[in-house]
Design an enzyme around this catalytic site. Structure first.
Site, PDB file in Angstrom:
ATOM      1  N   GLU A  37       0.819  -1.208   0.000  1.00 55.48           N
ATOM      2  CA  GLU A  37       0.000   0.000   0.000  1.00 55.48           C
ATOM      3  C   GLU A  37       0.860   1.268   0.000  1.00 55.48           C
ATOM      4  O   GLU A  37       0.648   2.189   0.790  1.00 55.48           O
ATOM      5  CB  GLU A  37      -0.965  -0.014   1.192  1.00 55.48           C
ATOM      6  CG  GLU A  37      -1.908  -1.215   1.127  1.00 55.48           C
ATOM      7  CD  GLU A  37      -2.989  -1.234   2.209  1.00 55.48           C
ATOM      8  OE1 GLU A  37      -2.736  -0.726   3.309  1.00 55.48           O
ATOM      9  OE2 GLU A  37      -4.077  -1.774   1.931  1.00 55.48           O
ATOM     10  N   ASP A  58      -8.308  -9.045   4.067  1.00 54.36           N
ATOM     11  CA  ASP A  58      -8.013  -7.959   4.999  1.00 54.36           C
ATOM     12  C   ASP A  58      -9.086  -7.867   6.081  1.00 54.36           C
ATOM     13  O   ASP A  58      -9.908  -6.961   6.057  1.00 54.36           O
ATOM     14  CB  ASP A  58      -7.940  -6.637   4.191  1.00 54.36           C
ATOM     15  CG  ASP A  58      -7.510  -5.462   5.049  1.00 54.36           C
ATOM     16  OD1 ASP A  58      -6.988  -5.685   6.139  1.00 54.36           O
ATOM     17  OD2 ASP A  58      -7.713  -4.307   4.602  1.00 54.36           O
ATOM     18  N   GLU A  95     -12.474  -2.436  12.282  1.00 56.20           N
ATOM     19  CA  GLU A  95     -12.474  -1.710  11.008  1.00 56.20           C
ATOM     20  C   GLU A  95     -13.633  -2.135  10.098  1.00 56.20           C
ATOM     21  O   GLU A  95     -14.372  -1.291   9.596  1.00 56.20           O
ATOM     22  CB  GLU A  95     -11.129  -1.926  10.299  1.00 56.20           C
ATOM     23  CG  GLU A  95     -11.097  -1.313   8.919  1.00 56.20           C
ATOM     24  CD  GLU A  95      -9.758  -1.457   8.219  1.00 56.20           C
ATOM     25  OE1 GLU A  95      -8.818  -2.006   8.807  1.00 56.20           O
ATOM     26  OE2 GLU A  95      -9.667  -1.021   7.061  1.00 56.20           O
TER      27      GLU A  95
HETATM   28  C1  GCU Z   1      -6.049  -2.202   5.843  1.00 54.27           C
HETATM   29  C2  GCU Z   1      -6.410  -0.883   6.458  1.00 54.27           C
HETATM   30  C3  GCU Z   1      -5.273   0.087   6.397  1.00 54.27           C
HETATM   31  C4  GCU Z   1      -4.018  -0.550   6.983  1.00 54.27           C
HETATM   32  C5  GCU Z   1      -3.742  -1.866   6.299  1.00 54.27           C
HETATM   33  C6  GCU Z   1      -2.605  -2.646   6.928  1.00 54.27           C
HETATM   34  O1  GCU Z   1      -5.916  -2.058   4.460  1.00 54.27           O
HETATM   35  O2  GCU Z   1      -7.544  -0.356   5.825  1.00 54.27           O
HETATM   36  O3  GCU Z   1      -5.641   1.229   7.113  1.00 54.27           O
HETATM   37  O4  GCU Z   1      -2.924   0.281   6.850  1.00 54.27           O
HETATM   38  O5  GCU Z   1      -4.873  -2.680   6.374  1.00 54.27           O
HETATM   39  O6  GCU Z   1      -2.899  -3.626   7.616  1.00 54.27           O
HETATM   40  O7  GCU Z   1      -1.449  -2.323   6.740  1.00 54.27           O
END
Ligand code: GCU
Length: 608
Positions: free
Chosen positions: A235, A314, A342
């Site tokens: 990400e 996730d 979440e």
């Molecule tokens: C999910 C979450 C993010 C977080 C990511 C992670 O995608 O929405 O906010 O950073 O997990 O576990 O790194």
């Protein structure tokens, strides 16, 4: 505040140095009678042995932390009205029982639903010592021993934790020491570049030297730091891929730097293409972790732990166990759970997690992993978890990390008793409601393992196609005839990442457990479920039932004599949950009704 330790009236004083000292304090205040003697036995480590002696007194043996855990065992048993009549011995299954906070230096918490950070404000470390001692007590009494305080997404100025903020960090580590809690830090893989080094290539000697020097400075300030947590090539975070290196190269480079100090590198496996084109049907996101890591099995240093999210996506309400947790036999593994809600109701909707964790363990041999981690649900709200009943997830996570054989009902009942001290009938009622809450939430949200029908980004409330044409790889592909993705060998092949017993369990729609049906299969709405209902009828039924069960849950829950302020918070959140459940029910049913054109067999109201 109404947490499980609120019955300990005397706050932990400042100035205690070791867990053994704290154990003496806690026993003398919470359990002055009968007498308890303590004997330090380092060979027992975190474990303890408690003996009930003939004169009614007790003797605890353990390492320094073991004495503390033994003391809490005696105290909490006593608060629950239980006594140890003979002797008990107990030692944790996992050496690292870890809470990962996603706290940012500005005091916000990524995916946090319980207020602001307990550790940061205004760009730097900042804490209230009394709350840290209260938190330390909470975590230690649940058997937890590692706390990663900063977000895995390391945004500036979090890098300063390894630089200017080290003295302050050392003070925070000291504050947690009597609780047997060691800190861990999330680090930025590209941090050497802040010192003018033009690369973060893990095989570059200058980079390697930089990490060694940095580790020596960090451990000089905090000799018992547990290690570093790393989110790399995920990400948008930097990582070894930029330099054509793999994740063993990256993790092992850091492992070498922290090895002299007994540190570990916890390396997260949440790596996938987050820029997927929804038109691309060849890529299937759940396959990604396996593709990035399985071939590296056996290549990681012995002080590296791969931290794998429990499912391949996730933290959805229902996902199968990640195949990495079954397939990497020559690598140290941690399973990562998520306490912060979440995708599971933002600590507004009731969602007790231990039934789900126990399901994971039905397929996961407990020895496959050597550590259990969970993303924190904590914040600076007075009750720490926003929803007072969300604290059950923190407490029972601790019990599970100590002993994965912990029984869900016993664990939840113990939390209820410690927290509220209700009558046996009320306690049973609350325990049952909490244990049922996950199933209810599952029924009114995304159906049969499909996931992702949430509002994008925020992840609360329904939005059936919110993630459908996006770049996150999270598609259900519902059309007028069918829904789901075929992940068997004839489809994307995800299921082939599992051992045969698991493959067999899920590969045929006729025998696949219902709640995983749309995770593994693409099926027409007319598909006949095992009980004879059609798929779309099952979706309608689940949603109507989920809404109705939420109404009953609310009625029963609100009849319990919660004290204030919990009663008010529970009522207010329950009202929001009812609204949310209705939105989910109506929107999901309308979505499938509009697509399929199939009416509800029972003629209930579905909108056009
Ligand atoms: C999910 C979450 C993010 C977080 C990511 C992670 O995608 O929405 O906010 O950073 O997990 O576990 O790194």
């Amino acid at each position: 505040m109404n947490l499980w330790l609120s019955q300990l009236k005397d706050p932990v004083p400042d100035g205690l140095k070791t867990p053994a000292e704290l154990a003496r304090f806690e026993l003398s205040h919470a359990l002055p009678d009968p007498a308890v003697t303590l004997a330090e036995d380092a060979s027992l480590g975190d474990g303890y042995r408690i003996e009930a002696l003939d004169d009614g007194s007790f003797h605890i043996a353990g390492g320094s932390t073991g004495l503390l855990y033994g003391a809490y065992r005696l105290i909490l048993d006593r608060l629950c009205g239980e006594t140890i009549s003979d002797s008990v011995e107990s030692a944790p299954k996992y050496a690292l029982r870890m809470i990962d906070c996603w706290d940012n230096p500005d005091g916000t918490i990524e995916r946090g639903y319980a207020g602001r950070s307990l550790f940061f404000a205004d760009g730097k470390l900042s804490w209230d010592p009394e709350r840290i001692r209260e938190l330390g007590r909470l975590l230690a009494s649940a058997g937890l021993n590692v706390l990663c305080i900063n977000n895995v997404n390391v945004h500036f100025p979090a890098q300063l934790l390894l630089e200017d903020d080290l003295p302050s960090l050392a003070l925070l580590a000291e504050a947690f020491r009597p609780f047997g809690i060691r800190l861990m830090l999330s680090i930025d893989f590209s941090q050497p570049m802040r010192s003018g080094i033009p690369t973060a290539d893990p095989l570059d000697p200058v980079v390697r030297e930089w990490w060694k020097k940095t580790a020596s400075q960090v451990w000089a300030a905090i000799p018992d730091l547990a290690g570093f947590l790393v989110k790399a090539d995920s990400e948008g975070r930097p990582g070894p891929f930029t330099y054509g290196r793999n994740h063993a190269d990256g993790a092992n480079m850091l492992a070498e730097a922290v090895r002299p100090y007994g540190g570990v590198i916890v390396w997260r496996c949440f790596v996938y293409n987050c820029r997927q084109d929804w038109r691309d049907t060849a890529t299937d996101r759940p396959k990604a972790a396996w593709e990035h890591y399985a071939f590296l099995d056996g290549q990681f240093a012995d002080n590296v732990i791969l931290q794998v999210k429990h499912g391949p996506f996730d933290f959805q309400v229902r996902e199968p166990l990640s195949p990495l947790l079954l397939g990497m036999k020559r690598t140290n593994l941690a399973m990562e759970l998520q306490l912060t809600q979440e995708y599971t109701g933002h600590q507004i909707d009731l969602y007790t997690m231990i039934p789900m964790w126990k399901e994971l363990y039905e397929e996961l041999p407990a020895d496959n992993i050597m550590s259990l981690a969970a993303v924190s649900n904590l914040g600076n709200d007075a009750n720490y978890t926003g929803h007072p009943l969300a604290a059950v997830n923190l407490y029972t996570f601790g019990l599970l990390a100590w002993n994965p054989e912990t029984d869900a009902e016993t664990a939840v009942a113990r939390w209820c008793r410690l927290t509220y001290g209700f009558s046996p009938a009320e306690e049973k009622k609350l325990t049952d409601l909490l244990l049922s809450s996950r199933g209810i939430y599952e029924k009114y949200t995304a159906p049969l393992g499909i996931g992702w029908m949430v509002n994008p980004h925020d992840h609360y409330g329904p939005n059936p196609s919110g993630y459908e044409y996006d770049l996150w790889g999270t598609y259900h592909k519902a059309d007028r005839n069918a829904v789901g993705i075929d992940r068997t060998a004839g489809g994307t092949g995800y299921l082939s990442q599992y051992p045969e017993t698991i493959r067999k369990k899920y590969e045929k729609p006729e025998t696949c457990p219902d709640l995983y049906l749309l995770f593994y299969h693409r099926l027409p709405y007319t598909f006949r479920m095992k009980d004879g209902r059609t798929l779309v009828q099952r979706i309608y039924d689940d949603h109507f039932e989920g809404l109705e069960e939420t109404r009953v849950l609310a009625e029963k829950l609100l009849s319990l004599p919660f004290p204030e302020p919990d009663a008010g918070v529970i009522r207010e959140r329950m009202e929001k949950q009812l609204y949310n459940a209705r939105e989910w029910c109506d929107i999901i049913n309308t979505f499938f009704h509009r697509l399929s054109g199939v009416p509800d067999e029972r003629g209930r109201k579905i909108y056009d």
